[in-house]
Design an enzyme around this catalytic site. Structure first.
Site, PDB file in Angstrom:
ATOM      1  N   ASP A   1     -30.111  -2.288 -27.795  1.00 43.25           N
ATOM      2  CA  ASP A   1     -29.302  -1.167 -27.303  1.00 43.25           C
ATOM      3  C   ASP A   1     -29.729   0.123 -27.993  1.00 43.25           C
ATOM      4  O   ASP A   1     -29.041   0.631 -28.883  1.00 43.25           O
ATOM      5  CB  ASP A   1     -27.815  -1.469 -27.495  1.00 43.25           C
ATOM      6  CG  ASP A   1     -27.358  -2.623 -26.617  1.00 43.25           C
ATOM      7  OD1 ASP A   1     -27.893  -2.753 -25.499  1.00 43.25           O
ATOM      8  OD2 ASP A   1     -26.484  -3.394 -27.040  1.00 43.25           O
TER       9      ASP A   1
ATOM     10  N   LYS B   1     -33.077  -8.494 -25.457  1.00 43.43           N
ATOM     11  CA  LYS B   1     -32.318  -8.142 -24.246  1.00 43.43           C
ATOM     12  C   LYS B   1     -32.444  -6.656 -23.969  1.00 43.43           C
ATOM     13  O   LYS B   1     -32.151  -5.830 -24.831  1.00 43.43           O
ATOM     14  CB  LYS B   1     -30.840  -8.506 -24.422  1.00 43.43           C
ATOM     15  CG  LYS B   1     -29.996  -8.164 -23.195  1.00 43.43           C
ATOM     16  CD  LYS B   1     -28.595  -8.717 -23.306  1.00 43.43           C
ATOM     17  CE  LYS B   1     -27.607  -7.781 -23.956  1.00 43.43           C
ATOM     18  NZ  LYS B   1     -27.330  -6.566 -23.158  1.00 43.43           N
TER      19      LYS B   1
ATOM     20  N   ASN C   1     -29.878  -9.379   0.610  1.00 45.31           N
ATOM     21  CA  ASN C   1     -31.270  -8.970   0.776  1.00 45.31           C
ATOM     22  C   ASN C   1     -31.720  -8.025  -0.331  1.00 45.31           C
ATOM     23  O   ASN C   1     -32.840  -8.131  -0.854  1.00 45.31           O
ATOM     24  CB  ASN C   1     -31.425  -8.296   2.154  1.00 45.31           C
ATOM     25  CG  ASN C   1     -32.866  -7.984   2.468  1.00 45.31           C
ATOM     26  OD1 ASN C   1     -33.713  -8.865   2.447  1.00 45.31           O
ATOM     27  ND2 ASN C   1     -33.141  -6.711   2.732  1.00 45.31           N
TER      28      ASN C   1
ATOM     29  N   THR D   1     -15.942  -9.151 -19.896  1.00 49.45           N
ATOM     30  CA  THR D   1     -14.915  -9.362 -20.930  1.00 49.45           C
ATOM     31  C   THR D   1     -14.002  -8.142 -21.086  1.00 49.45           C
ATOM     32  O   THR D   1     -12.959  -8.226 -21.715  1.00 49.45           O
ATOM     33  CB  THR D   1     -15.555  -9.713 -22.291  1.00 49.45           C
ATOM     34  OG1 THR D   1     -16.633  -8.817 -22.517  1.00 49.45           O
ATOM     35  CG2 THR D   1     -16.057 -11.125 -22.307  1.00 49.45           C
TER      36      THR D   1
ATOM     37  N   ARG E   1     -25.586  -4.884 -32.687  1.00 53.30           N
ATOM     38  CA  ARG E   1     -25.442  -4.019 -33.863  1.00 53.30           C
ATOM     39  C   ARG E   1     -25.553  -4.698 -35.222  1.00 53.30           C
ATOM     40  O   ARG E   1     -26.136  -4.102 -36.141  1.00 53.30           O
ATOM     41  CB  ARG E   1     -24.145  -3.217 -33.746  1.00 53.30           C
ATOM     42  CG  ARG E   1     -24.260  -2.129 -32.674  1.00 53.30           C
ATOM     43  CD  ARG E   1     -22.907  -1.672 -32.189  1.00 53.30           C
ATOM     44  NE  ARG E   1     -22.233  -2.728 -31.437  1.00 53.30           N
ATOM     45  CZ  ARG E   1     -21.035  -2.605 -30.902  1.00 53.30           C
ATOM     46  NH1 ARG E   1     -20.366  -1.480 -31.032  1.00 53.30           N
ATOM     47  NH2 ARG E   1     -20.500  -3.605 -30.222  1.00 53.30           N
TER      48      ARG E   1
HETATM   49  O1  C5P Z   1     -23.739  -4.864 -30.710  1.00 53.61           O
HETATM   50  P1  C5P Z   1     -23.166  -6.096 -30.103  1.00 53.61           P
HETATM   51  O2  C5P Z   1     -23.549  -7.370 -30.826  1.00 53.61           O
HETATM   52  O3  C5P Z   1     -21.679  -6.014 -29.840  1.00 53.61           O
HETATM   53  O4  C5P Z   1     -23.895  -6.161 -28.684  1.00 53.61           O
HETATM   54  C1  C5P Z   1     -23.564  -7.121 -27.714  1.00 53.61           C
HETATM   55  C2  C5P Z   1     -24.425  -6.938 -26.495  1.00 53.61           C
HETATM   56  O5  C5P Z   1     -23.968  -7.832 -25.492  1.00 53.61           O
HETATM   57  C3  C5P Z   1     -24.374  -5.541 -25.886  1.00 53.61           C
HETATM   58  O6  C5P Z   1     -25.650  -5.292 -25.276  1.00 53.61           O
HETATM   59  C4  C5P Z   1     -23.311  -5.673 -24.820  1.00 53.61           C
HETATM   60  O7  C5P Z   1     -23.495  -4.788 -23.749  1.00 53.61           O
HETATM   61  C5  C5P Z   1     -23.520  -7.104 -24.351  1.00 53.61           C
HETATM   62  N1  C5P Z   1     -22.338  -7.722 -23.752  1.00 53.61           N
HETATM   63  C6  C5P Z   1     -21.134  -7.848 -24.425  1.00 53.61           C
HETATM   64  N2  C5P Z   1     -20.072  -8.424 -23.806  1.00 53.61           N
HETATM   65  C7  C5P Z   1     -20.178  -8.851 -22.556  1.00 53.61           C
HETATM   66  C8  C5P Z   1     -21.375  -8.740 -21.863  1.00 53.61           C
HETATM   67  C9  C5P Z   1     -22.454  -8.147 -22.503  1.00 53.61           C
HETATM   68  O8  C5P Z   1     -21.023  -7.476 -25.583  1.00 53.61           O
HETATM   69  N3  C5P Z   1     -19.165  -9.442 -21.984  1.00 53.61           N
END
Ligand code: C5P
Length: 228
Positions: free
Chosen positions: A9, A31, A66, A117, A208
Site C-alpha cells: 500500500d 499484493k 463479459n 469487512t 503496515r
Molecule cells: O496495513 P494492513 O495490514 O491493515 O493492510 C491490510 C491490507 O488488506 C490492505 O491492503 C487492505 O486494503 C486489505 N484488506 C483489508 N480488509 C479487507 C479486505 C482487504 O484490510 N476486508
C-alpha cells in the site's frame, strides 16, 4: 513458498520499489491494490513479476460478466499469481471470470470477495440484505465454490466457519493480521499469524506492520516462522 502476502500500500512505484529492494521472492508474495495500480499501472505489475514475485492483483472486479471476463484475461496476461472479483456480482459473472482464464497455460488463482469487512449488519440492510453479515459471507462463499473459484478473501473471524463449511481445499486469504505487539491501526478484529495458521488460513495479508517497520525483513522473517 511463503504464505505471507505483503500489502504494497504505497502511493507510487518509486516508494514500492524502494521497499521491495531488499526482499527475496521466497520470503513473501506481494499484493497490489487500487492505490498503487492506479498510480503505477500494469508495467509496474509486470516488473514485480519479472523480479520473480508472486503477485496478488487485488482489483476486486465487479461488472457485467463479459466485462469482468475481459478484465480477468488482461490481469492474467500480466503473469500474476492471484486475482479477485466480488462474489456479489452473481453466478454468471463468477463463471465468466473462471471461464476467461481456465484455458491459459498458467492461470492465476481466482478468488472472490464475499462481504467487505467495512459492512456490518446495519450497512447490509441499507443495501437490501436482510440477514447477518455472517450468513451473507457463508452464502456467497457457497456460490463462489459452486462456480468453481479457488476460494475467498475473508476476515479472521470467518475463517473457522468457512473451513468447516467449504472444506480444506477452498482457499482462504485473510487480512487484519497483526503480529503480537504491533499496532492495530484501523483494523477492528485482528488475529496473530500463529492464530491464523491454526485456523487453517492459507494465505495472510499483512500491510503496515511490515511496510511501516524500521526493519521490515525482520518482521517478515518472524511472521514466516510463526506461520510454520
Ligand atoms: O496495513 P494492513 O495490514 O491493515 O493492510 C491490510 C491490507 O488488506 C490492505 O491492503 C487492505 O486494503 C486489505 N484488506 C483489508 N480488509 C479487507 C479486505 C482487504 O484490510 N476486508
Amino acid at each position: 513458498m511463503s504464505r505471507l502476502i505483503v500489502a504494497l500500500d504505497f502511493p507510487n512505484a518509486v516508494a514500492a520499489l524502494r521497499f521491495i529492494e531488499p526482499l527475496n521472492p521466497s520470503q513473501c508474495k506481494l499484493k497490489v491494490g487500487f492505490e498503487l495500480f492506479v498510480a503505477a499501472g500494469p508495467d509496474f505489475v509486470r516488473q514485480l513479476v519479472q523480479k520473480g514475485f508472486d503477485v496478488f492483483l487485488d482489483l476486486k472486479f465487479h461488472d457485467i460478466p463479459n466485462t469482468v471476463a475481459g478484465a480477468c484475461r488482461s490481469a492474467a496476461e500480466l503473469g500474476v499469481w492471484m486475482i479477485n472479483v466480488h462474489a456479489s456480482g452473481g453466478a454468471a459473472m463468477l463463471q465468466a471470470a473462471r471461464a476467461a482464464i481456465q484455458d491459459l497455460p498458467h492461470p492465476p488463482l481466482l478468488i472472490a470477495v464475499t462481504v467487505l469487512t467495512s459492512m456490518d449488519d446495519q450497512q447490509l440492510q441499507g443495501v437490501g440484505v436482510n440477514h447477518s453479515a455472517e450468513q451473507q459471507v457463508s452464502r456467497l462463499a457457497q456460490l463462489t465454490a459452486e462456480c468453481g473459484l479457488a476460494g475467498v478473501v475473508c476476515s479472521a473471524q470467518e475463517a473457522i466457519m468457512l473451513k468447516r463449511e467449504r472444506g480444506h481445499n477452498f482457499l482462504l486469504v485473510t487480512p487484519g493480521i497483526r503480529p503480537v505487539g504491533s499496532a492495530i491501526g484501523d483494523q477492528s478484529r485482528v488475529m496473530t499469524p500463529q492464530q491464523a495458521a491454526k485456523a487453517g488460513i492459507d494465505y495472510i495479508v499483512v500491510g503496515r506492520p511490515i511496510t511501516q517497520a524500521t526493519n521490515p525483513l525482520a518482521v517478515i522473517e518472524a511472521i514466516n516462522a510463526d506461520l510454520n
